[in-house]
Design a protein around this motif. Structure first.
Motif, short mmCIF file in Angstrom:
data_model
loop_
_atom_site.label_atom_id
_atom_site.label_comp_id
_atom_site.label_asym_id
_atom_site.label_seq_id
_atom_site.Cartn_x
_atom_site.Cartn_y
_atom_site.Cartn_z
N ALA A 291 43.18 74.00 -4.59
CA ALA A 291 42.55 74.75 -5.67
C ALA A 291 41.02 74.67 -5.61
O ALA A 291 40.33 75.25 -6.45
CB ALA A 291 43.03 74.23 -7.02
N SER A 292 40.50 73.96 -4.61
CA SER A 292 39.05 73.75 -4.52
C SER A 292 38.37 74.94 -3.86
O SER A 292 38.37 75.08 -2.64
CB SER A 292 38.76 72.47 -3.72
N LYS A 293 37.76 75.77 -4.67
CA LYS A 293 37.08 76.98 -4.17
C LYS A 293 35.92 76.63 -3.26
O LYS A 293 35.70 77.30 -2.23
CB LYS A 293 36.60 77.82 -5.35
N TYR A 325 41.09 66.86 -9.30
CA TYR A 325 42.23 67.60 -8.73
C TYR A 325 43.54 66.83 -8.85
O TYR A 325 44.51 67.13 -8.16
CB TYR A 325 41.97 68.00 -7.27
N GLN A 335 47.63 75.71 -13.83
CA GLN A 335 46.22 76.10 -13.77
C GLN A 335 45.69 76.05 -12.34
O GLN A 335 44.94 76.94 -11.92
CB GLN A 335 45.39 75.18 -14.67
N TYR A 336 46.11 75.04 -11.58
CA TYR A 336 45.68 74.95 -10.18
C TYR A 336 46.25 76.12 -9.37
O TYR A 336 45.57 76.69 -8.53
CB TYR A 336 46.13 73.62 -9.57
N GLN A 338 47.04 79.05 -10.54
CA GLN A 338 46.32 80.25 -10.96
C GLN A 338 44.92 80.29 -10.35
O GLN A 338 44.44 81.37 -9.96
CB GLN A 338 46.24 80.29 -12.49
N SER A 339 44.29 79.14 -10.25
CA SER A 339 42.96 79.08 -9.64
C SER A 339 43.03 79.49 -8.17
O SER A 339 42.15 80.23 -7.68
CB SER A 339 42.39 77.66 -9.73
N LYS A 342 43.43 83.24 -7.96
CA LYS A 342 42.16 83.87 -8.31
C LYS A 342 41.17 83.76 -7.16
O LYS A 342 40.47 84.73 -6.84
CB LYS A 342 41.59 83.21 -9.57
N ASN A 343 41.14 82.60 -6.52
CA ASN A 343 40.23 82.41 -5.38
C ASN A 343 40.58 83.37 -4.24
O ASN A 343 39.69 83.92 -3.58
CB ASN A 343 40.31 80.97 -4.88
#
Length: 370
Positions: A291-293, A325, A335-336, A338-339, A342-343
């Motif tokens: 999830a780390s953009k 994280y 949420q992760y 979804q992130s 989104k990324n």
């Protein structure tokens, strides 16, 4: 010379050759099955053969294990960042969940393990729950047990001697003899190999990289079976160990490929199943670095669509220490996920319009490498 005498002489010489090879291999012990190397500096290579010996003869309290996604961890970083005291690495390139379980079971026979850093490489959990990455017969099970009767396969093998000779006769980088950097592949690449342009070009050329997501071995059923068989028993049987489980941050292009081929939803369900099965164990910590953009969307971090620079390994240890994280409930897990979605979308719109992403299935000739 009579035929009988010739045969007897041949048998005697053959037996003498085998015994000599056995004595030499026992003394050299290149896979350190009987003792830690003392009169020579050992090379850290051929993981599936060397790891079980290290598990028997080295002193350690903490273990790093997983596929190539874990090979670049520095043991000194685990000491400096997480406070480990005697870490070791049992990584295996392309490791399957089954191979990881076999390796950890072997390590637990010989040492008390306080902590395990375990890379949950998604590809490790595909296929049959007894899958070996290099196929049937590729793992030397006789090195992983404590049965000395089957050691003849090790002691009488010319390949054992050849491994020792190759380590010293052929020119090898000094880093391969460095315990702190054992098994790392970072040194085989230049800094320039990690760059955004090449990753975009790689994507443009392949329009993805994995044609296999639709096969049965990539189904949720297969991945759940690997969790049930190869991961959960380790957690259950070793409450004394803290397990740091983490999802490796592949590049955003790898996740785009999963989305294009319809596998991303399976990945999300896999993560949900893993979390719900393990969340109630107090000795388990699960981190989702996917999830780390700032990592996955920076293609300068990658040498290909999957593999990240060694600095990312160090970064992950720092995030573990800071509890960043860390998945603590299903809401956070969602949420992760979804992130990540989104990324993928934001990166596609801003960076890949010129690439004309295609969603068609790739040619079977294209394969991923772990």
């Amino acid at each position: 010379m009579k035929p009988t005498s010739w045969i007897l002489k041949f048998l005697f010489l053959s037996l003498l050759t085998l015994l000599s090879m056995g004595v030499i291999n026992f003394i050299l012990d290149p896979f350190q099955q009987y003792r830690k190397a003392q009169f020579y500096k050992p090379i850290y290579d051929n993981e599936r053969y060397l790891n079980p010996g290290l598990a028997k003869t080295y002193d350690y309290n903490e273990v790093i294990i997983g596929s190539s996604m874990t090979e670049n961890f520095l043991l000194s970083d685990t000491r400096d960042i997480l406070g480990f005291t005697k870490p070791i690495k049992f990584s295996m390139s392309g490791a399957t969940a089954y191979e990881i379980k076999i390796m950890l079971d072997s390590a637990y026979q010989h040492r008390k393990i306080d902590s395990v850093i375990y890379g949950i490489d998604l590809f490790s959990f595909t296929g049959e729950s007894t899958r070996l990455f290099h196929g049937e017969g590729s793992l030397p099970f006789y090195l992983y047990d404590n049965n000395r009767l089957n050691d003849y396969r090790y002691l009488l093998s010319f390949d054992t001697f050849k491994f020792f000779v190759d380590s010293f006769v052929l020119s090898k980088p000094e880093v391969m003899f460095d315990f702190n950097r054992m098994y790392q592949w970072q040194h085989t690449f230049n800094e320039d190999d990690f760059n955004r342009k090449d990753r975009i070009d790689e994507w443009r050329e392949k329009y993805g990289f994995n044609p296999d997501y639709t096969k049965n071995e990539y189904t949720l059923k297969a991945m759940k079976a690997n969790i049930d068989t190869n991961l959960i028993p380790l957690i259950q049987h070793h409450p004394e160990t803290t397990f740091y489980l983490f999802y490796p941050p592949y590049s955003i292009l790898a996740f785009k490929d999963m989305q294009n081929k319809g596998w991303l939803n399976t990945v999300e369900q896999f993560k949900y199943y893993l979390f719900t099965q393990l969340a109630h164990y107090p000795n388990v910590k699960i981190y989702d670095f996917q999830a780390s953009k700032e990592v996955t969307c920076n293609l300068d971090n990658y040498k290909d669509l999957l593999h990240y620079h060694q600095r990312i390994n160090s970064w992950m240890l720092g995030e573990m220490k800071n509890k960043s994280y860390l998945i603590e409930d299903t809401t956070e897990l969602q949420q992760y996920n979804q992130s990540l979605s989104k990324n993928i979308q934001e990166f596609s719109e801003s960076e890949l319009n010129c690439v004309k992403i295609m969603t068609k299935t790739l040619s079977p000739k294209v394969n991923h490498v772990i």
